[in-house]
Design an enzyme around this catalytic site. Structure first.
Site, PDB file in Angstrom:
ATOM      1  N   GLU A 230     -38.784   4.065  53.026  1.00  0.00           N
ATOM      2  CA  GLU A 230     -37.701   5.080  53.384  1.00  0.00           C
ATOM      3  C   GLU A 230     -36.337   4.833  52.226  1.00  0.00           C
ATOM      4  O   GLU A 230     -36.285   3.926  51.850  1.00  0.00           O
ATOM      5  CB  GLU A 230     -36.835   4.522  54.680  1.00  0.00           C
ATOM      6  CG  GLU A 230     -37.624   4.629  55.868  1.00  0.00           C
ATOM      7  CD  GLU A 230     -36.877   4.021  57.141  1.00  0.00           C
ATOM      8  OE1 GLU A 230     -35.633   3.981  57.075  1.00  0.00           O
ATOM      9  OE2 GLU A 230     -37.695   3.906  58.143  1.00  0.00           O
ATOM     10  N   LYS A 287     -28.945  12.541  67.694  1.00  0.00           N
ATOM     11  CA  LYS A 287     -28.801  10.874  67.323  1.00  0.00           C
ATOM     12  C   LYS A 287     -27.653  10.349  67.693  1.00  0.00           C
ATOM     13  O   LYS A 287     -26.665  10.862  67.142  1.00  0.00           O
ATOM     14  CB  LYS A 287     -29.573  10.720  65.821  1.00  0.00           C
ATOM     15  CG  LYS A 287     -29.876   9.273  65.846  1.00  0.00           C
ATOM     16  CD  LYS A 287     -30.465   8.977  64.457  1.00  0.00           C
ATOM     17  CE  LYS A 287     -30.985   7.748  64.072  1.00  0.00           C
ATOM     18  NZ  LYS A 287     -31.778   7.400  62.670  1.00  0.00           N
ATOM     19  N   GLU A 293     -25.552   9.442  60.993  1.00  0.00           N
ATOM     20  CA  GLU A 293     -26.842   9.112  61.342  1.00  0.00           C
ATOM     21  C   GLU A 293     -27.375  10.316  61.831  1.00  0.00           C
ATOM     22  O   GLU A 293     -28.711  10.574  61.861  1.00  0.00           O
ATOM     23  CB  GLU A 293     -26.530   8.337  62.601  1.00  0.00           C
ATOM     24  CG  GLU A 293     -26.218   6.764  62.390  1.00  0.00           C
ATOM     25  CD  GLU A 293     -27.486   6.243  61.483  1.00  0.00           C
ATOM     26  OE1 GLU A 293     -28.657   6.211  62.122  1.00  0.00           O
ATOM     27  OE2 GLU A 293     -27.307   5.532  60.610  1.00  0.00           O
TER      28      GLU A 293
END
Length: 463
Positions: A230, A287, A293
């Protein structure tokens, strides 16, 4: 989430060859079958306790989520959990068991050479990360890390690491310069120097990767490769997140892709590219948490780019060179009557030259409203300077990086058959900047699958 077939269509259109799923969603695995796309599937964190305590549970999981789909779906790796050591400490003591049980199930199915098993770790477990040569893992985790690294080494797998220079920068209280986090060019006197090795570091990403290599060496593991599972940068944030912007997200991801594709490597391992997954394919509009986010994605739910990556000179990561070549097309499933109304407007009040759509002209065929509207929409989009607002048409149009040209019908902005850019004069605009509000997110809930794009690159860890 868009339907799995829509997701796969986007992956194929963008020439994305590797993808990571946060679970092993059956619909996605079926849709990915026979595409050649390499897939990393995941054991969700909530299933680790069961798998880590039962060999048979692990065998059932592999049977249902791997054997049932392989080799039609090109599964190449299994990520057991994500950030388990930092987000699910009660499962840490059985994490290595979970890895071993999944591996045993692959061995039993004779798939252990094709599919590697590991677990993504947060880079926050690395302490004293600069200078990298002094880095070491949080010693309280050594009882887990040592057997884990032993497992990775013995199975020929890799250390999966999640690296977020955005958070490193945000938490540094001004110590880390923004340009250093974004891969921007630095003058030599601004580069960070490891006082022990005298190696120069020009970005946070390389420093963290090398810190992980040194931390493994501190535990006497020197031949476990690293892949970054990631990394990314948010394109929008709250008032206390001023550096979560479209420009910074574009800069980070574009520079990251260029850095990996150029096989620059790191100062400790020059020339050894670090395969990297970009977090993430789609924005997650529902989210919880701060605005950032919700805004790590490269695309919205309709496959519209949140921003256009600047990849000139970096090869074909996305379709064509997305720096200049974007197009406006009809949106899948759009109402034909609305398309006809939008087509009539574009060729009338919108002042688009639609003569190419007349019978006998290059873009007459196929003679349907979808094809004709796509040509008119794209011509108007280029005429208006390719602003996001110019590709809406009451919600029946979308921006794409895939050239819709066909046969002798060459669209504005296309390189055409002879490689010559086809363009039309755009009106003068008062500003060349793009306001983030132009990229309105849609209300689709993103709950079932999160995808991560991997920069397409061949390195030894994938062989």
């Amino acid at each position: 989430m868009p339907h799995p077939t829509q997701v796969v269509a986007l992956l194929k259109a963008q020439q994305i060859r590797h993808v990571r799923l946060y679970n092993a969603d059956r619909g996605m695995l079926v849709a990915l079958a026979n595409t050649g796309i390499q897939v990393m599937i995941s054991v969700p964190n909530e299933q680790i306790l069961g798998i880590g305590q039962s060999n048979s549970t692990a065998a059932n999981w592999v049977s249902q989520n791997v054997v049932a789909h392989y080799p039609a779906t090109n599964i190449t790796a299994i990520a057991v959990g994500s950030d388990v050591l930092t987000t699910l400490p009660n499962a840490a003591k059985i994490l290595v068991n979970a890895l071993k049980y999944i591996q045993s199930a692959l061995v039993a199915s004779n798939l252990d050479r094709q599919i590697k098993v590991s677990t993504p770790l947060s880079s926050s477990i690395i302490l004293d990360s600069f200078p990298p040569s002094q880095a070491f893992f949080n010693r309280s985790l050594n009882p887990v890390l040592v057997p884990m690294l032993t497992f990775l080494q013995s199975t020929g797998s890799f250390l999966m690491l999640n690296i977020y220079p955005y958070y490193d920068y945000m938490q540094s209280n001004g110590v880390i310069p923004l340009d250093y986090a974004l891969f921007k060019s630095l003058p030599p006197n601004k580069e960070a120097v490891d006082s022990n090795t005298l190696l120069h570091y020009t970005n946070v990403f390389d420093a963290v990767v090398d810190a992980a290599y040194y931390a493994m060496a501190f535990l006497n593991f020197t031949n476990v490769p690293i892949i970054v599972t990631e990394s990314g940068w948010p394109s929008k944030g709250d008032s206390n997140e001023p550096d979560a912007t479209l420009e910074n997200a574009n800069t980070y991801n574009s520079n990251l892709i260029r850095h990996v594709l150029n096989k620059t490597g790191t100062p400790k391992h020059p020339g050894l590219a670090v395969s990297t997954f970009i977090y993430e394919l789609y924005n997650e509009d529902t989210k919880p948490g701060p605005i950032s986010e919700k805004n790590w994605g490269l695309f919205d739910a309709n496959g519209t780019p949140i921003y256009i990556l600047r990849l000139t000179g970096s090869g074909a990561v996305l379709s064509n060179d997305t720096t200049n070549q974007t197009f406006c097309i009809t949106k899948d499933g759009a109402d034909p009557k609305m398309l006809q109304a939008a087509l009539d407007w574009a060729c009338g009040p919108g002042k688009v030259d639609c003569s190419a759509l007349l019978q006998g002209e290059p873009c007459y065929e196929p003679d349907n409203v979808i094809a004709h509207a796509t040509y008119a929409f794209d011509t108007y989009y280029h005429k208006m300077g390719k602003t996001p607002a110019a590709c809406d048409f009451n919600g029946v149009a979308a921006i794409t990086t895939t050239d819709p040209s066909h046969g002798s019908c060459i669209f504005p902005g296309s390189l055409g058959k002879n490689g010559t850019l086809v363009n039309i004069t755009a009106p003068s605009l008062n500003s060349t900047s793009v306001d983030s509000s132009a990229y309105n997110l849609h209300s689709n809930a993103f709950t079932s699958i999160v995808l991560i794009i991997e920069i397409f690159i061949s390195v030894a860890v994938f062989l």
